[in-house]
Design an enzyme around this catalytic site. Structure first.
Site, PDB file in Angstrom:
ATOM      1  CE1 TYR A 125      -3.999  -1.537  -0.660  1.00  9.46           C
ATOM      2  CE2 TYR A 125      -3.339  -3.049   1.066  1.00  9.46           C
ATOM      3  CZ  TYR A 125      -4.163  -2.720   0.005  1.00  9.46           C
ATOM      4  OH  TYR A 125      -5.145  -3.578  -0.399  1.00  9.46           O
ATOM      5  CG  HIS A 149     -13.682  -1.390  -2.578  1.00  9.38           C
ATOM      6  ND1 HIS A 149     -13.577  -1.888  -3.854  1.00  9.38           N
ATOM      7  CD2 HIS A 149     -14.820  -1.949  -2.061  1.00  9.38           C
ATOM      8  CE1 HIS A 149     -14.590  -2.707  -4.106  1.00  9.38           C
ATOM      9  NE2 HIS A 149     -15.369  -2.755  -3.044  1.00  9.38           N
ATOM     10  CB  CYS A 190      -3.513   5.015  17.433  1.00 11.67           C
ATOM     11  SG  CYS A 190      -4.823   6.225  17.610  1.00 11.67           S
TER      12      CYS A 190
HETATM   13  P1  OAD Z   1     -11.047  -4.437 -12.519  1.00 12.71           P
HETATM   14  O1  OAD Z   1      -9.573  -4.406 -12.750  1.00 12.71           O
HETATM   15  O2  OAD Z   1     -11.644  -5.710 -12.062  1.00 12.71           O
HETATM   16  O3  OAD Z   1     -11.807  -4.005 -13.853  1.00 12.71           O
HETATM   17  C1  OAD Z   1     -11.427  -2.866 -14.559  1.00 12.71           C
HETATM   18  C2  OAD Z   1     -12.380  -2.694 -15.715  1.00 12.71           C
HETATM   19  O4  OAD Z   1     -12.057  -1.460 -16.365  1.00 12.71           O
HETATM   20  C3  OAD Z   1     -12.309  -3.789 -16.788  1.00 12.71           C
HETATM   21  O5  OAD Z   1     -13.614  -4.237 -17.075  1.00 12.71           O
HETATM   22  C4  OAD Z   1     -11.701  -3.070 -17.996  1.00 12.71           C
HETATM   23  O6  OAD Z   1     -12.203  -3.560 -19.242  1.00 12.71           O
HETATM   24  C5  OAD Z   1     -12.149  -1.647 -17.762  1.00 12.71           C
HETATM   25  N1  OAD Z   1     -11.283  -0.630 -18.377  1.00 12.71           N
HETATM   26  C6  OAD Z   1      -9.973  -0.693 -18.666  1.00 12.71           C
HETATM   27  N2  OAD Z   1      -9.552   0.467 -19.207  1.00 12.71           N
HETATM   28  C7  OAD Z   1     -10.618   1.288 -19.254  1.00 12.71           C
HETATM   29  C8  OAD Z   1     -10.840   2.628 -19.690  1.00 12.71           C
HETATM   30  N3  OAD Z   1      -9.862   3.367 -20.200  1.00 12.71           N
HETATM   31  N4  OAD Z   1     -12.090   3.152 -19.580  1.00 12.71           N
HETATM   32  C9  OAD Z   1     -13.105   2.424 -19.066  1.00 12.71           C
HETATM   33  N5  OAD Z   1     -12.956   1.154 -18.639  1.00 12.71           N
HETATM   34  C10 OAD Z   1     -11.733   0.581 -18.723  1.00 12.71           C
HETATM   35  O7  OAD Z   1     -11.363  -3.226 -11.514  1.00 12.71           O
HETATM   36  P2  OAD Z   1     -12.631  -3.019 -10.574  1.00 12.71           P
HETATM   37  O8  OAD Z   1     -13.855  -3.570 -11.192  1.00 12.71           O
HETATM   38  O9  OAD Z   1     -12.614  -1.600 -10.167  1.00 12.71           O
HETATM   39  O10 OAD Z   1     -10.755  -3.850  -4.506  1.00 12.71           O
HETATM   40  O11 OAD Z   1     -12.223  -3.916  -9.345  1.00 12.71           O
HETATM   41  C11 OAD Z   1     -13.051  -3.957  -8.207  1.00 12.71           C
HETATM   42  C12 OAD Z   1     -12.228  -4.156  -6.969  1.00 12.71           C
HETATM   43  O12 OAD Z   1     -11.397  -5.296  -7.126  1.00 12.71           O
HETATM   44  C13 OAD Z   1     -11.258  -3.026  -6.680  1.00 12.71           C
HETATM   45  O13 OAD Z   1     -11.867  -1.942  -6.019  1.00 12.71           O
HETATM   46  C14 OAD Z   1     -10.231  -3.694  -5.829  1.00 12.71           C
HETATM   47  C15 OAD Z   1     -10.099  -5.029  -6.523  1.00 12.71           C
HETATM   48  O14 OAD Z   1      -9.774  -6.106  -5.723  1.00 12.71           O
HETATM   49  C16 OAD Z   1      -9.976  -3.579  -3.429  1.00 12.71           C
HETATM   50  O15 OAD Z   1      -8.809  -3.281  -3.526  1.00 12.71           O
HETATM   51  C17 OAD Z   1     -10.668  -3.656  -2.129  1.00 12.71           C
END
Ligand code: OAD
Length: 237
Positions: A53, A106, A134
């Site tokens: 992180y 998140h 803390c």
């Molecule tokens: P993902 O990495 O699972 O999905 C990203 C999505 O963005 C994919 O469907 C891509 O096709 C799309 N994408 C890529 N480039 C893009 C662009 N320029 N414009 C629009 N879309 C684009 O990410 P999340 O769905 O956000 O959690 O993932 C959800 C959670 O999984 C995150 O918040 C994280 C992860 O584990 C935590 O860290 C708690």
């Protein structure tokens, strides 16, 4: 008063140079998600998770909002109280673009949190030391990002927003953590922005089949079309 729920994911920030998670060059290709983003991983090796992180926090310091972040900020100013901005992203690019009310489902990279009293500390882009404590209760300090294996308290706000809004927009999320198909199913009007046609789990459906409108473009390219659709929705009877 009509309201629009906008749920964004890593794709929103992809064009700003922040890696997504599940794309071919995504973070989970290079890291074991269970080692760096789960309660088990945290219990096993706090130094490794802290380092992960710290690197994510440092990475966002120089990143700038793209046209899609700017659109969401512009809409929020144009329609105060009508745009419900919810993001799965832990970066601060919506805020850098000028958004003032963002729900980070998140968590946030620029904050740390006390594991004992829950006090939240804004640290900007500074690294955390694994043995930081803390200043109020001497409890152990951790990153402020939700891990697999723990509750995401802000999901309650998402549920409220689903009840309040009549247009749902999902931008740049694979829908693998938050089931955007199930959310879209609860709306008469729903718009999806994603350059890729994603599958809905193992159901055999494509996610876009659950949406009224699919803009199959990168977020920054979708900006004009999206702005027109939202303007029309909020200004027409
Ligand atoms: P993902 O990495 O699972 O999905 C990203 C999505 O963005 C994919 O469907 C891509 O096709 C799309 N994408 C890529 N480039 C893009 C662009 N320029 N414009 C629009 N879309 C684009 O990410 P999340 O769905 O956000 O959690 O993932 C959800 C959670 O999984 C995150 O918040 C994280 C992860 O584990 C935590 O860290 C708690």
């Amino acid at each position: 008063m009509k309201k629009v729920l906008i749920l964004s994911g890593a794709g929103l920030s992809a064009e700003s140079g922040i890696s997504t998670f599940r794309d071919s060059d995504g973070l989970w290709e290079n890291y074991d998600v269970m080692e760096v983003c789960s309660t088990q991983g945290w219990a096993k090796d706090r130094a490794l998770v802290t380092e992960f992180y710290n690197a994510r926090r440092k990475d966002i310091e120089t990143k700038l909002p793209n046209e899609a972040h700017k659109l969401l900020a512009r809409l929020q100013k144009r329609y105060p109280k009508q745009i419900l901005n919810m993001t799965q992203n832990v970066d601060n690019l919506l805020e850098k673009a000028g958004c003032t009310e963002v729900t980070h489902l998140h968590g946030t990279l620029t904050d740390l949190r006390c594991e004992s009293c829950g006090e939240v500390f804004n640290v900007g882009y500074m690294p955390q030391e694994v043995d930081d404590t803390c200043t109020f209760c001497s409890g152990a300090i951790r990153h402020n990002v939700v891990m697999f294996g723990e509750m995401a308290p802000k999901y309650e706000n998402l549920e409220i927003a689903i009840e309040e809004a009549t247009l749902f927009i999902a931008i740049g999320t694979s829908g693998q953590v938050i089931d955007i198909s199930a959310i879209a199913n609860r709306f008469e009007h729903a718009i999806l922005v994603n350059p890729k046609q994603e599958k809905h789990g193992s159901s055999g459906y494509n996610i876009d089949e659950f949406f009224e409108y699919f803009i199959q473009e990168k977020a920054s390219v979708a900006v004009d079309e999206l702005e027109t659709l939202i303007d029309d929705f909020l200004t027409q009877e």
